[in-house]
Design an enzyme around this catalytic site. Structure first.
Site, mmCIF file in Angstrom:
data_model
loop_
_atom_site.group_PDB
_atom_site.id
_atom_site.type_symbol
_atom_site.label_atom_id
_atom_site.label_comp_id
_atom_site.label_asym_id
_atom_site.label_seq_id
_atom_site.Cartn_x
_atom_site.Cartn_y
_atom_site.Cartn_z
ATOM 1 N N HIS A 61 6.008 81.448 35.152
ATOM 2 C CA HIS A 61 7.205 81.819 34.404
ATOM 3 C C HIS A 61 6.916 82.082 32.927
ATOM 4 O O HIS A 61 7.683 82.775 32.267
ATOM 5 C CB HIS A 61 8.294 80.763 34.601
ATOM 6 C CG HIS A 61 8.920 80.856 35.957
ATOM 7 N ND1 HIS A 61 10.271 81.028 36.164
ATOM 8 C CD2 HIS A 61 8.368 80.847 37.197
ATOM 9 C CE1 HIS A 61 10.517 81.100 37.465
ATOM 10 N NE2 HIS A 61 9.378 80.982 38.112
ATOM 11 N N PRO A 157 11.002 87.719 39.306
ATOM 12 C CA PRO A 157 11.590 88.091 40.598
ATOM 13 C C PRO A 157 12.637 87.067 41.033
ATOM 14 O O PRO A 157 12.534 85.888 40.708
ATOM 15 C CB PRO A 157 10.388 88.065 41.551
ATOM 16 C CG PRO A 157 9.412 87.127 40.915
ATOM 17 C CD PRO A 157 9.621 87.224 39.427
HETATM 18 C C1 HEM Z 1 7.063 85.990 44.449
HETATM 19 C C2 HEM Z 1 8.139 85.780 43.748
HETATM 20 C C3 HEM Z 1 8.695 84.408 43.526
HETATM 21 C C4 HEM Z 1 9.994 84.063 43.647
HETATM 22 C C5 HEM Z 1 11.143 84.984 44.013
HETATM 23 C C6 HEM Z 1 10.087 82.659 43.368
HETATM 24 C C7 HEM Z 1 11.251 81.930 43.364
HETATM 25 C C8 HEM Z 1 11.323 80.562 43.252
HETATM 26 C C9 HEM Z 1 12.551 79.809 43.285
HETATM 27 C C10 HEM Z 1 13.937 80.398 43.436
HETATM 28 C C11 HEM Z 1 12.213 78.508 43.172
HETATM 29 C C12 HEM Z 1 13.181 77.314 43.198
HETATM 30 C C13 HEM Z 1 13.880 77.152 41.858
HETATM 31 C C14 HEM Z 1 14.977 76.147 41.975
HETATM 32 O O1 HEM Z 1 15.945 76.429 42.705
HETATM 33 O O2 HEM Z 1 14.896 75.078 41.354
HETATM 34 C C15 HEM Z 1 10.794 78.411 43.061
HETATM 35 C C16 HEM Z 1 10.092 77.246 42.959
HETATM 36 C C17 HEM Z 1 8.742 77.188 42.744
HETATM 37 N N1 HEM Z 1 7.896 78.267 42.580
HETATM 38 FE FE1 HEM Z 1 8.354 80.202 42.908
HETATM 39 N N2 HEM Z 1 8.845 82.180 43.085
HETATM 40 C C18 HEM Z 1 7.964 83.210 43.164
HETATM 41 C C19 HEM Z 1 6.619 83.146 42.884
HETATM 42 C C20 HEM Z 1 5.965 82.016 42.466
HETATM 43 C C21 HEM Z 1 4.640 81.979 41.931
HETATM 44 C C22 HEM Z 1 3.778 83.208 41.683
HETATM 45 C C23 HEM Z 1 4.344 80.670 41.671
HETATM 46 C C24 HEM Z 1 3.101 80.071 41.084
HETATM 47 C C25 HEM Z 1 1.943 80.619 41.060
HETATM 48 C C26 HEM Z 1 5.477 79.896 42.071
HETATM 49 C C27 HEM Z 1 5.538 78.532 42.040
HETATM 50 C C28 HEM Z 1 6.648 77.789 42.344
HETATM 51 C C29 HEM Z 1 6.654 76.345 42.403
HETATM 52 C C30 HEM Z 1 5.440 75.435 42.244
HETATM 53 C C31 HEM Z 1 7.972 75.961 42.635
HETATM 54 C C32 HEM Z 1 8.501 74.524 42.710
HETATM 55 C C33 HEM Z 1 8.764 74.051 41.277
HETATM 56 C C34 HEM Z 1 9.197 72.613 41.142
HETATM 57 O O3 HEM Z 1 9.296 71.890 42.123
HETATM 58 O O4 HEM Z 1 9.431 72.201 39.992
HETATM 59 N N3 HEM Z 1 6.457 80.739 42.508
HETATM 60 N N4 HEM Z 1 10.270 79.688 43.097
#
Ligand code: HEM
Length: 343
Positions: A61, A157
């Site tokens: 992010h 995204p």
């Molecule tokens: C491909 C597009 C991606 C989308 C649409 C996306 C979307 C999301 C969403 C909606 C959440 C949950 C947020 C919430 O409701 O609290 C999330 C969590 C997370 N995303 Fe993604 N994400 C993407 C790519 C990535 C990438 C590239 C990474 C890291 C390299 C990543 C790592 C994470 C992690 C580790 C969490 C959990 C965070 C936590 O527990 O604090 N995401 N993501």
């Protein structure tokens, strides 16, 4: 003094090399700053394991929006006021800021917040993957002085994106990531949590394909009506990490699926889950609808080592996205720019 022969020296070298990798002794990296970051990340995750996934997500992010410039950490800037990236819709649930603040206190003014952020995310990935995901990084990043919620939302995204929108977002100028890298990095959803609002579209009758037992288990623990009552609870991204009761309701048996049942591990379990329609976001599931992406989902499900190695490469590339801003500095406080005005 007794002479050491070659047979005795070799095992000694192995032991010393092993010890050199032990952060407890403060010797994990040759760079003392990176060692300090490592020590603090270990402490923070030991105290609160949910910080680990948060730090990994922060790398995406921050670096996705104007390059790796620490702009996601800002509470206020001269041009954006308090309407900074933290307020973006797509930044819901972002966390780990206190850990970055603590590290900044320890490493001092010479290290940028942008460097701290990518080092901390790297160390979290290493710890959560039990050492399978480890990469080296160099410092020298600088911090930006602007941070806009709307700009973040225009660049990050959404979980409701279709596959073409995801591919375009990853390939866009300033990103330059391939479909393969999109699939690789999505594997980070093997860890952490998500809010109901981020996957509510998957709970209706017209949702993109989702396993009916998994969907029913989600509706049971987080009924969509909660949103109308102003509540937005979280569930683990990975059914593996949910309670035994949830796993039973969702008919999720990690062992039968070929997944390591240990909770909280950053590994290729996301691909096993996705290929049986047990992933949270539409943006996860739609990867199945693209020929190239679908092939990669299968490859990473079947080859854990290939995923580890490709994830390493993609995280290194992500951590290397250059800051785009005209004015850059090394912030004294990661939440605030150094000056109130820039000319
Ligand atoms: C491909 C597009 C991606 C989308 C649409 C996306 C979307 C999301 C969403 C909606 C959440 C949950 C947020 C919430 O409701 O609290 C999330 C969590 C997370 N995303 Fe993604 N994400 C993407 C790519 C990535 C990438 C590239 C990474 C890291 C390299 C990543 C790592 C994470 C992690 C580790 C969490 C959990 C965070 C936590 O527990 O604090 N995401 N993501």
């Amino acid at each position: 003094m007794a002479k050491l022969n070659a047979a005795a020296v070799l095992p000694l070298c192995v032991v010393l090399a092993f010890l050199a990798g032990q952060s407890a002794a403060g010797r994990y990296y040759s760079d003392p700053v990176q060692n300090k970051v490592r020590t603090e990340v270990e402490k923070a995750i030991a105290y609160n394991p949910s910080v680990g996934p948060a730090l990994v997500r922060l790398v995406f992010h921050d670096c996705w929006v104007n390059g790796c410039d620490g702009s996601v950490l800002l509470d206020k800037t001269p041009t954006d006021g308090t309407n900074t990236e933290k307020k973006a819709v797509q930044n819901i649930g972002l966390a780990g800021f206190e850990v970055i603040d603590t590290i900044k206190q320890k490493v001092g003014v010479a290290t940028s917040c942008a460097d701290i952020l990518v080092f901390a995310g790297r160390d979290a990935a290493d710890i959560l993957s039990a050492g399978n995901i480890f990469y080296t990084l160099t410092g020298g990043r600088k911090d930006g002085v602007s941070s806009s919620a709307s700009f973040a939302d225009a660049n990050l995204p959404a979980p409701t994106f279709g596959v073409d929108a995801l591919k375009n977002n990853f390939a866009a100028p300033g990103h330059g990531f391939t479909t393969e890298e999109l699939v690789v990095l999505s594997g980070a959803h093997s860890i952490g949590v998500a809010h109901l609002s981020s996957y509510q579209d998957r709970l209706g009758a017209d949702a993109t394909p989702i396993d009916p037992d998994f969907q029913a288990a989600l509706i049971k623990v987080t009924p969509p009506d909660l949103l109308k009552k102003g509540q937005n609870p979280t569930v683990p991204n990975n059914a593996r990490d949910a309670s035994s009761a949830f796993r039973k309701d969702a008919a999720y048996d990690p062992v039968a699926l070929g997944v390591n049942p240990k909770r909280g591990v950053l590994d290729n379990s996301y691909y096993h889950n996705n290929l049986v329609n047990k992933v949270l976001f539409e943006s996860d599931w739609v990867l199945r609808t693209d020929g190239e992406a679908a092939g990669k989902l299968q490859e990473y499900r079947d080859n854990a080592t290939a995923w580890n190695l490709d994830f390493i490469d993609a995280m290194k590339k992500l951590s290397g996205l250059r800051a785009q801003g005209k004015t850059l500095e090394i912030r004294k406080n990661c939440r605030l720019t150094n000056q109130q005005y820039y000319y």
